[in-house]
Design an enzyme around this catalytic site. Structure first.
Site, PDB file in Angstrom:
ATOM      1  N   CYS A 162       0.888  -1.161   0.000  1.00  0.00           N
ATOM      2  CA  CYS A 162       0.000   0.000   0.000  1.00  0.00           C
ATOM      3  C   CYS A 162       0.920   1.203   0.000  1.00  0.00           C
ATOM      4  O   CYS A 162       1.757   1.349   0.888  1.00  0.00           O
ATOM      5  CB  CYS A 162      -0.887  -0.011   1.238  1.00  0.00           C
ATOM      6  SG  CYS A 162      -1.575   1.605   1.633  1.00  0.00           S
ATOM      7  N   TYR A 314     -12.412  20.068  21.747  1.00  0.00           N
ATOM      8  CA  TYR A 314     -12.212  18.818  20.996  1.00  0.00           C
ATOM      9  C   TYR A 314     -10.705  18.550  20.936  1.00  0.00           C
ATOM     10  O   TYR A 314     -10.138  18.385  19.866  1.00  0.00           O
ATOM     11  CB  TYR A 314     -12.773  18.911  19.573  1.00  0.00           C
ATOM     12  CG  TYR A 314     -14.185  19.417  19.464  1.00  0.00           C
ATOM     13  CD1 TYR A 314     -15.254  18.526  19.474  1.00  0.00           C
ATOM     14  CD2 TYR A 314     -14.451  20.779  19.355  1.00  0.00           C
ATOM     15  CE1 TYR A 314     -16.555  18.983  19.369  1.00  0.00           C
ATOM     16  CE2 TYR A 314     -15.758  21.240  19.257  1.00  0.00           C
ATOM     17  CZ  TYR A 314     -16.799  20.336  19.255  1.00  0.00           C
ATOM     18  OH  TYR A 314     -18.076  20.804  19.149  1.00  0.00           O
ATOM     19  N   CYS A 411     -12.166  18.918   9.541  1.00  0.00           N
ATOM     20  CA  CYS A 411     -11.903  17.832   8.589  1.00  0.00           C
ATOM     21  C   CYS A 411     -13.083  17.666   7.640  1.00  0.00           C
ATOM     22  O   CYS A 411     -13.135  16.709   6.884  1.00  0.00           O
ATOM     23  CB  CYS A 411     -11.594  16.534   9.326  1.00  0.00           C
ATOM     24  SG  CYS A 411     -12.871  16.079  10.488  1.00  0.00           S
TER      25      CYS A 411
HETATM   26  N1  SAH Z   1      -7.439  18.291  18.227  1.00  0.00           N
HETATM   27  C1  SAH Z   1      -7.121  16.899  18.332  1.00  0.00           C
HETATM   28  C2  SAH Z   1      -8.304  15.962  18.078  1.00  0.00           C
HETATM   29  C3  SAH Z   1      -9.190  16.284  16.924  1.00  0.00           C
HETATM   30  S1  SAH Z   1     -10.301  14.990  16.441  1.00  0.00           S
HETATM   31  C4  SAH Z   1      -5.940  16.535  17.449  1.00  0.00           C
HETATM   32  O1  SAH Z   1      -5.570  17.290  16.559  1.00  0.00           O
HETATM   33  O2  SAH Z   1      -5.362  15.476  17.662  1.00  0.00           O
HETATM   34  C5  SAH Z   1     -11.783  15.437  17.215  1.00  0.00           C
HETATM   35  C6  SAH Z   1     -11.849  15.067  18.676  1.00  0.00           C
HETATM   36  O3  SAH Z   1     -13.127  15.508  19.173  1.00  0.00           O
HETATM   37  C7  SAH Z   1     -11.778  13.585  18.982  1.00  0.00           C
HETATM   38  O4  SAH Z   1     -10.748  13.385  19.921  1.00  0.00           O
HETATM   39  C8  SAH Z   1     -13.158  13.254  19.590  1.00  0.00           C
HETATM   40  O5  SAH Z   1     -13.097  12.286  20.604  1.00  0.00           O
HETATM   41  C9  SAH Z   1     -13.570  14.589  20.156  1.00  0.00           C
HETATM   42  N2  SAH Z   1     -15.026  14.838  20.333  1.00  0.00           N
HETATM   43  C10 SAH Z   1     -16.055  14.362  19.599  1.00  0.00           C
HETATM   44  N3  SAH Z   1     -17.209  14.910  20.012  1.00  0.00           N
HETATM   45  C11 SAH Z   1     -16.918  15.765  21.020  1.00  0.00           C
HETATM   46  C12 SAH Z   1     -17.701  16.648  21.839  1.00  0.00           C
HETATM   47  N4  SAH Z   1     -19.006  16.734  21.690  1.00  0.00           N
HETATM   48  N5  SAH Z   1     -17.064  17.394  22.762  1.00  0.00           N
HETATM   49  C13 SAH Z   1     -15.717  17.299  22.921  1.00  0.00           C
HETATM   50  N6  SAH Z   1     -14.924  16.476  22.184  1.00  0.00           N
HETATM   51  C14 SAH Z   1     -15.514  15.726  21.242  1.00  0.00           C
END
Ligand code: SAH
Length: 546
Positions: A162, A314, A411
């Site tokens: 891959c 998040y 995203c």
């Molecule tokens: N900023 C981080 C993660 C981004 S991904 C990085 O760059 O690594 C989005 C994240 O949002 C995930 O970890 C997921 O678990 C979280 N998430 C999803 N729904 C949420 C909510 N309602 N409140 C807080 N976090 C949430």
């Protein structure tokens, strides 16, 4: 009504556009047909496989006139495998397509007509970038299949290579394949929920070369595990071998129970000089090279000077939080997965970062509560939500907190556009948009946007003017601060100096038109809404100004 095309018949067609899933779009006698794998400016031969009233789907049979942007895919299974959708397009064209996709969403869904987006920031070498792969295991004991699911199905396309993975993965997969066949360990059968080995998860630390292999099994024990360990631990960089139990009848790959059968429980990697511990269950960006670009862009947009309070909503395992904490007064991260928050706290400690704190919970619950109870304030709010975007309750609270800047990492450019429109109705202006190619060869896009608070800017300008200019008699009766306090106390509204200036002007108290003119002429000018105007008028009346 008779359609211009018939199912199961062959046609010639000119492709004139490309859709959001990378599919070619063209017309046959005015009837729209979508064809996977076809590119704009191509003349193709197509078999109609599905028809609907307004449009249909075709299977690409032959390219009669290829596009100059077409390239030969690197992977022999690229057409069948559902992992990549754009391998047949030159990388430059992929980047241009991603820029256009974000621009279109911002215009069509967000209503932003004047967005300037620079070309998507791509990779120098857009291959072998994934630090994590999850390979489904299927087939039979004698003929084990390990690979990827075909597009829109759970049929495993067996592959021993891959082009997006690190080359070491191939070696690992071959060792596991031989081991399963030699010891007659049954691959999992989704339909009957039988067999043992479901998935192989491999993670590699880009900067550390530490490798983790996780065998996901439909049972409690992997037989002959010591043999597998002995074979795998010869690979340079092998750091952690774990077994994850997932006995549920589900599409979710990982179960909750993980046992380390060799080495450490997690591997490490660094981003921007900060070290992160990564366990099998943690969310960690899959493209380490571009993660640096993404986070650096967020940091540039936040423009921190060491005095700011930052919210990172998040936050996952605190990657962006710790990146920003180095240049902020304090960072407060919120994330829904408790294990990720535990990791975030550990990561902060391990890196000696003391100005970052974290709490587990849904951002749309935690932030409104903290605002209500403690009048939570922030200079910069960073959000990085999953595909569905931010909850409206959270956006409302951000509007109430009124940070100077909002940095939105997304995203999914469609939900991004929807949320930006909400924030930019009145208080915020979209200043910058940067698209980062985190997922070359696929249709996925990551976008970072900077929003600035219009009122905050004008608030400063008004205050400066206040010192410089003579006040009229009526104005001397109450300061902007007193009017704001009065309005807040009597109506609960927070009103900006700009709105007060607009109402004052309407009432003939001030003539200076520069109050409500932003410095840059092209800035979008928010107008005081009627309910706030009424509240300000009542305050002016109270102070005897009108
Ligand atoms: N900023 C981080 C993660 C981004 S991904 C990085 O760059 O690594 C989005 C994240 O949002 C995930 O970890 C997921 O678990 C979280 N998430 C999803 N729904 C949420 C909510 N309602 N409140 C807080 N976090 C949430």
């Amino acid at each position: 009504m008779k359609l211009p095309v018939e199912k199961n018949k062959m046609y010639e067609m000119y492709v004139d556009d490309i859709g959001i899933h990378g599919e070619g779009i063209g017309k046959i006698d005015g009837y729209t047909v979508f064809v996977e794998g076809a590119l704009p400016k191509e003349q193709i031969q197509v078999l109609i496989v599905k028809t609907k009233k307004q449009f249909g789907y075709g299977k690409l049979l032959k390219i009669l006139q290829p596009s100059p942007k077409r390239v030969t895919p690197k992977c022999p299974v690229a057409e069948k495998c559902g992992g990549c959708q754009l391998q047949h397009i030159s990388y430059d064209s992929q980047l241009a397509w991603k820029t256009k996709k974000v621009k279109d969403h911002l215009e069509r869904i967000g209503g932003f007509s004047d967005v300037k987006i620079e070309q998507t920031r791509g990779m120098e070498v857009p291959w072998a970038y994934r630090n994590k792969v999850q390979l489904p295991v299927g087939g039979t004991v004698d003929d084990v299949k390990i690979g990827f699911y075909a597009n829109r199905s759970h049929r495993i396309i067996d592959t021993d290579c891959c082009a997006l993975q690190y080359p070491v993965n191939q070696k690992i997969v071959e060792i596991i394949r031989a081991f399963l066949q030699e010891y007659h360990i049954a691959p999992y059968q989704e339909e009957t929920h039988t067999g043992l080995v479901r998935h192989i998860l491999i993670r590699v630390g880009y900067h550390t070369n530490e490798i983790m292999v996780c065998m996901v099994i439909n049972g409690n024990k992997l037989p002959y595990a010591d043999v597998l360990v002995e074979r795998l631990c010869n690979i340079e960089g092998m750091t952690s071998i774990v077994v994850n139990e997932n006995k549920a009848k589900t599409n979710v790959i990982l179960g909750n129970r993980t046992t380390t059968i060799w080495g450490q429980d997690c591997i490490h990697d660094t981003i921007g000089g900060i070290s992160f511990a990564i366990s099998p269950l943690s969310f960690y960006q899959v493209n380490p090279v571009q993660t640096n670009v993404l986070y650096q862009t967020a940091l540039d947009f936040a423009d921190l000077h060491g005095t700011e309070t930052v919210l990172d909503l998040y936050c996952g395992i605190g990657t962006i939080s710790l990146f920003l904490a180095q240049q902020a007064k304090s960072v407060f991260g919120v994330e829904i997965v408790p294990e990720a928050i535990a990791d975030a706290k550990k990561n902060a400690m391990a890196n000696g970062i003391q100005n970052a704190s974290f709490v587990a919970g849904a951002a749309e619950d935690v932030i409104p509560k903290l605002y209500e109870i403690q009048q939570l304030q922030a200079d910069v709010v960073v959000v990085d939500p999953p595909r569905k975007g931010c909850d409206a309750t959270l956006l409302d609270t951000i509007l109430q907190i009124r940070p100077k800047k909002v940095v939105y990492v997304s995203c999914d450019s469609a939900t991004l556009a929807r949320d930006l429109q909400y924030l930019c109705k009145e208080q915020y202006r979209l200043e910058q948009v940067c698209v980062v190619d985190m997922f070359p060869q696929t249709v996925h896009v990551e976008t970072v946007c900077l929003l600035s608070n219009l009122n905050a800017k004008q608030h400063i300008e008004v205050d400066i003017h206040m010192d410089e200019l003579d006040l009229t008699d009526a104005e001397k009766k109450a300061t902007y601060g007193e009017i704001k306090e009065y309005v807040l106390e009597h109506t609960g509204f927070k009103v900006s100096s700009l709105y007060i200036a607009q109402v004052k002007q309407k009432c003939g108290i001030i003539e200076r038109e520069n109050y409500n003119k932003p410095k840059s002429e092209d800035a979008r000018q928010p107008q005081c809404p009627p309910d706030k105007e009424k509240a300000i008028m009542n305050a002016l009346r109270n102070f005897g100004m009108i």
